[in-house]
Scaffold this active site. Structure first.
Site, PDB file in Angstrom:
ATOM      1  N   LYS A 113       0.806  -1.223   0.000  1.00  0.00           N
ATOM      2  CA  LYS A 113       0.000   0.000   0.000  1.00  0.00           C
ATOM      3  C   LYS A 113       0.840   1.276   0.000  1.00  0.00           C
ATOM      4  CE  LYS A 113      -4.040  -2.120   0.335  1.00  0.00           C
ATOM      5  NZ  LYS A 113      -5.073  -2.032  -0.693  1.00  0.00           N
ATOM      6  N   ASP A 114       2.137   1.167   0.327  1.00  0.00           N
ATOM      7  CA  ASP A 114       3.001   2.351   0.267  1.00  0.00           C
ATOM      8  C   ASP A 114       2.982   2.968  -1.124  1.00  0.00           C
ATOM      9  OD1 ASP A 114       3.675   1.665   2.826  1.00  0.00           O
ATOM     10  OD2 ASP A 114       5.791   1.261   2.430  1.00  0.00           O
TER      11      ASP A 114
END
Length: 453
Positions: free
Chosen positions: A44-45
């Site tokens: 998700k970064d």
């Protein structure tokens, strides 16, 4: 000197690792894209930074603003890192089924965490979708991320994750398998890979309690399929705009138990300490093995780190409570080993019925053995007490010996579960097990049912 100017520059270029033991029954090369190597320890970064940068570029996110998002924890972590570097405040709205570790980590990196109930409809004002939207409307200078429908989510994986996988496999990838939640990862990677080679197959991993698989196969959004589930990070009770079903070749569903068990197996068999959705993803690969040929290259994506689940999947007590540990239960003592250290709740013949009722309520139990100076002489069951109370309102002040039933059968610790089961029936609701040294414990119908795998 070689260094990153800030932590955000270390996102991406995560390794592709060959799986060996856990996939030995799969006749193909299986490679894991291990996204826990990102600084926020999850895939998700990538999209968190992309969504923020795109919002900055078009003016939706202004200097000093507050970022607000409903998240299962991982997107919140990516947003938190970017907020720290770029100087924003962050409010994360999270459902109460998410691990405590995720909530603690978000607070550790400066996010304000708002916890909402899981078991409500998406349109319910208490749901984390609704609370996120409301907070974004009430908070000055706020930007609501909405990762489910934000196109930058998919774009991040089209620009980064897809090209990385293509380059790392030298274009030899034949199948991509990944858990589906917001849909950004599968749709972005799928779009890029299919542009390079339309024959690449894209498989989504879904969970029971989610709508994706049936909707993909029938076009029907079946609300009867929606119910609460344990697996984190995949599945939905809505249809996010980021899920492009036209790019997905098929779905397979994985149970909560299998997701948890295979999460632990990845750590034990491959030395890859990853999260709950990774367990679901690798079980999905095994379920799809008939679709693979020896010359195929299968890439499965592992979303996040196992450190966020140490109190859940990696905790024996948590697993045992849910029947996820495949322990062989054969004897009476196996049925009560989780609570054998707790004292047996009893009531004496001369005590009042009101005392028994108080203990039933206090300990949340349904049966109590009755004792006198000679040992076990009777039993009290909540159903019988209720029936007696209906017939005689003064029953509460009468001694137990006037209402008690027959004493429970006593078995040894080594008695088989099959024999114990035969002793529990409509006329006898429990069995006492003799643990030695004067210690006894109670086995109820609940204990028998809990042992069923």
């Amino acid at each position: 000197m070689k260094y990153a100017n800030n932590i955000l520059e270390t996102i991406g270029n995560t390794p592709l690792v060959k799986l060996n033991k856990i996939t030995k029954e799969v006749d193909a090369l299986v490679l894991a894209k291990v996204e826990t190597f990102n600084p926020g320890n999850s895939v998700k970064d990538r999209m968190a930074v992309k969504m923020i940068e795109d919002a900055e570029a078009d003016g939706r996110l202004k200097p000093g603003g507050t970022i607000i998002e409903g998240t299962s924890g991982n997107t919140g972590m990516g947003l938190a890192l970017a907020a720290i570097v770029k100087g924003y405040k962050l409010i994360c709205v999270i459902s109460d089924k998410q691990s405590k570790e995720k909530m603690d980590i978000l607070r550790a990196v400066g996010a304000k965490v708002v916890v909402c109930p899981t078991d409500v409809e998406p349109t319910d004002p208490r749901s984390y979708y609704s609370v996120s939207k409301r907070l974004s409307e009430e908070t000055p200078n706020a930007w609501y991320v909405n990762q489910y429908d934000n196109p930058s989510n998919t774009l991040a994986h089209y620009e980064q994750t897809g090209p990385e996988i293509w380059e790392q496999t030298e274009g030899k990838i034949t199948h991509f398998v990944v858990g589906v939640g917001t849909g950004g990862t599968i749709s972005g990677v799928a779009k890029y890979l299919k542009e390079q080679n339309p024959n690449v197959k894209i498989w989504g991993v879904d969970t029971y309690g989610s709508v994706f698989k049936k909707y993909h196969e029938t076009g029907i959004f079946d609300e009867n399929e929606i119910y609460s589930y344990i697996t984190e990070g995949i599945g939905e009770d809505i249809l996010p705009k980021n899920v492009d079903f036209s790019l997905i070749d098929g779905f397979t569903k994985v149970t909560d138990k299998d997701a948890a068990v295979f999460t632990r197996r990845l750590a034990l068999e491959e030395g890859i300490f990853v999260g709950n959705s990774a367990g679901a993803a690798i079980k999905g690969v095994l379920q799809l093995k008939e679709n693979f040929k020896p010359e195929d290259v299968v890439v499965v994506l592992f979303h996040d780190s196992g450190s966020r689940y140490v109190g859940k999947m990696f905790n024996d007590d948590w697993m045992r409570e849910r029947g996820f540990l495949d322990e062989e239960l054969t004897k009476a003592e196996d049925l009560i080993k989780d609570h054998a250290d707790k004292p047996l709740v009893v009531v004496r013949t001369e005590e009042l019925v009101s005392h028994a009722i108080e203990r039933l309520r206090k300990y949340k139990i349904s049966q109590i053995p009755v004792i006198d100076t000679n040992g076990f002489v009777g039993s009290v069951d909540e159903t019988d007490l209720f029936r007696s109370y209906v017939e005689d309102k003064d029953i509460a002040e009468k001694p137990i010996k006037e209402v008690m039933g027959k004493p429970y059968p006593v078995v040894t610790a080594n008695t088989s579960i099959e024999e114990v089961s035969k002793l529990i029936n409509k006329d006898n609701q429990a069995v006492l097990v003799d643990l030695g040294n004067g210690r006894h414990h109670i086995i109820t119908k609940h204990d028998i049912i809990s042992s069923i795998k």
